[in-house]
Design a protein around this motif. Structure first.
Motif, PDB file in Angstrom:
ATOM      1  N   ARG A  41       7.642   2.719  -0.384  1.00  0.00           N
ATOM      2  CA  ARG A  41       7.843   1.447   0.309  1.00  0.00           C
ATOM      3  C   ARG A  41       8.203   1.681   1.773  1.00  0.00           C
ATOM      4  O   ARG A  41       7.770   0.922   2.648  1.00  0.00           O
ATOM      5  N   GLN A  44       5.033   2.397   3.492  1.00  0.00           N
ATOM      6  CA  GLN A  44       4.284   1.152   3.634  1.00  0.00           C
ATOM      7  C   GLN A  44       4.853   0.332   4.787  1.00  0.00           C
ATOM      8  O   GLN A  44       4.100  -0.214   5.589  1.00  0.00           O
ATOM      9  N   SER A  48       2.940  -0.804   8.317  1.00  0.00           N
ATOM     10  CA  SER A  48       2.616  -2.225   8.481  1.00  0.00           C
ATOM     11  C   SER A  48       3.124  -2.814   9.785  1.00  0.00           C
ATOM     12  O   SER A  48       3.010  -4.001  10.010  1.00  0.00           O
ATOM     13  N   ASP A  51       7.208  -6.035  10.469  1.00  0.00           N
ATOM     14  CA  ASP A  51       7.683  -6.000   9.091  1.00  0.00           C
ATOM     15  C   ASP A  51       6.566  -6.383   8.154  1.00  0.00           C
ATOM     16  O   ASP A  51       6.696  -6.260   6.963  1.00  0.00           O
ATOM     17  N   GLY A  53       5.457  -8.510   6.494  1.00  0.00           N
ATOM     18  CA  GLY A  53       5.689  -9.255   5.272  1.00  0.00           C
ATOM     19  C   GLY A  53       6.320  -8.451   4.162  1.00  0.00           C
ATOM     20  O   GLY A  53       6.620  -8.977   3.098  1.00  0.00           O
ATOM     21  N   TRP A  54       6.530  -7.155   4.401  1.00  0.00           N
ATOM     22  CA  TRP A  54       7.093  -6.345   3.315  1.00  0.00           C
ATOM     23  C   TRP A  54       8.458  -6.844   2.882  1.00  0.00           C
ATOM     24  O   TRP A  54       8.787  -6.771   1.715  1.00  0.00           O
ATOM     25  N   SER A  55       9.214  -7.390   3.785  1.00  0.00           N
ATOM     26  CA  SER A  55      10.549  -7.828   3.392  1.00  0.00           C
ATOM     27  C   SER A  55      10.527  -9.116   2.588  1.00  0.00           C
ATOM     28  O   SER A  55      11.537  -9.498   2.011  1.00  0.00           O
ATOM     29  N   ASN A  56       9.375  -9.788   2.537  1.00  0.00           N
ATOM     30  CA  ASN A  56       9.276 -11.022   1.752  1.00  0.00           C
ATOM     31  C   ASN A  56       8.732 -10.785   0.348  1.00  0.00           C
ATOM     32  O   ASN A  56       8.875 -11.644  -0.508  1.00  0.00           O
ATOM     33  N   SER A  57       8.095  -9.647   0.131  1.00  0.00           N
ATOM     34  CA  SER A  57       7.427  -9.432  -1.150  1.00  0.00           C
ATOM     35  C   SER A  57       8.156  -8.450  -2.068  1.00  0.00           C
ATOM     36  O   SER A  57       7.704  -8.218  -3.181  1.00  0.00           O
ATOM     37  N   TRP A  58       9.251  -7.878  -1.615  1.00  0.00           N
ATOM     38  CA  TRP A  58      10.001  -6.911  -2.421  1.00  0.00           C
ATOM     39  C   TRP A  58      11.322  -7.517  -2.863  1.00  0.00           C
ATOM     40  O   TRP A  58      11.796  -8.489  -2.295  1.00  0.00           O
ATOM     41  N   VAL A  63      14.347  -3.966  -0.193  1.00  0.00           N
ATOM     42  CA  VAL A  63      14.328  -4.339   1.222  1.00  0.00           C
ATOM     43  C   VAL A  63      15.516  -3.713   1.943  1.00  0.00           C
ATOM     44  O   VAL A  63      15.368  -3.118   3.022  1.00  0.00           O
ATOM     45  N   HIS A  79      18.020 -11.097   6.412  1.00  0.00           N
ATOM     46  CA  HIS A  79      18.379 -11.319   5.006  1.00  0.00           C
ATOM     47  C   HIS A  79      19.864 -11.621   4.826  1.00  0.00           C
ATOM     48  O   HIS A  79      20.339 -11.733   3.698  1.00  0.00           O
TER      49      HIS A  79
END
Length: 116
Positions: A41, A44, A48, A51, A53-58, A63, A79
């Protein structure tokens, strides 16, 4: 013939009791899986950009772990966490693992030797 870890996984899946040695093995396997997942992660997140969008999907734990590894205070703030709150939220045993993941990423050239 089943390996020991295969036998342990089968016992866990069928809710059978583990002996002490099997329990240690199970916890070690879980820890290795989590370290691998968090490192993937982090890679990833690095690829990317901002961010991505990684912080919205994990999950929140992932995160926070990745944000700590990558020194992303902006993500922590978004967050609602400070660095100390994030460290409290993550299992204290994982803090050492996060440092090892960060060191691996630096050694592999994914992170600079010293972050700002």
């Amino acid at each position: 013939m089943q390996t020991v870890i295969e036998r342990v996984i089968q016992k866990v899946a069928s809710f059978q009791s583990l002996d002490e040695g099997e329990e240690v093995m199970w916890h070690a396997a879980q820890a290795a899986y989590r370290r691998t997942r968090i490192k993937k992660r982090a890679l990833q997140a690095l690829s990317s950009g901002n961010d991505g969008g990684w912080s919205n999907s994990w999950g929140v734990g992932d995160v926070l772990a990745v944000a700590l590894i990558l020194n992303r205070q902006d993500v922590l703030s978004r967050h609602g966490y400070t660095i100390l709150q994030a460290m409290e939220r993550i299992n204290p045993f994982w803090i050492e693992s996060l440092a090892r993941i960060e060191a691996e990423l630096k050694a592999e050239g994914h992170l600079p030797g010293r972050l700002p």
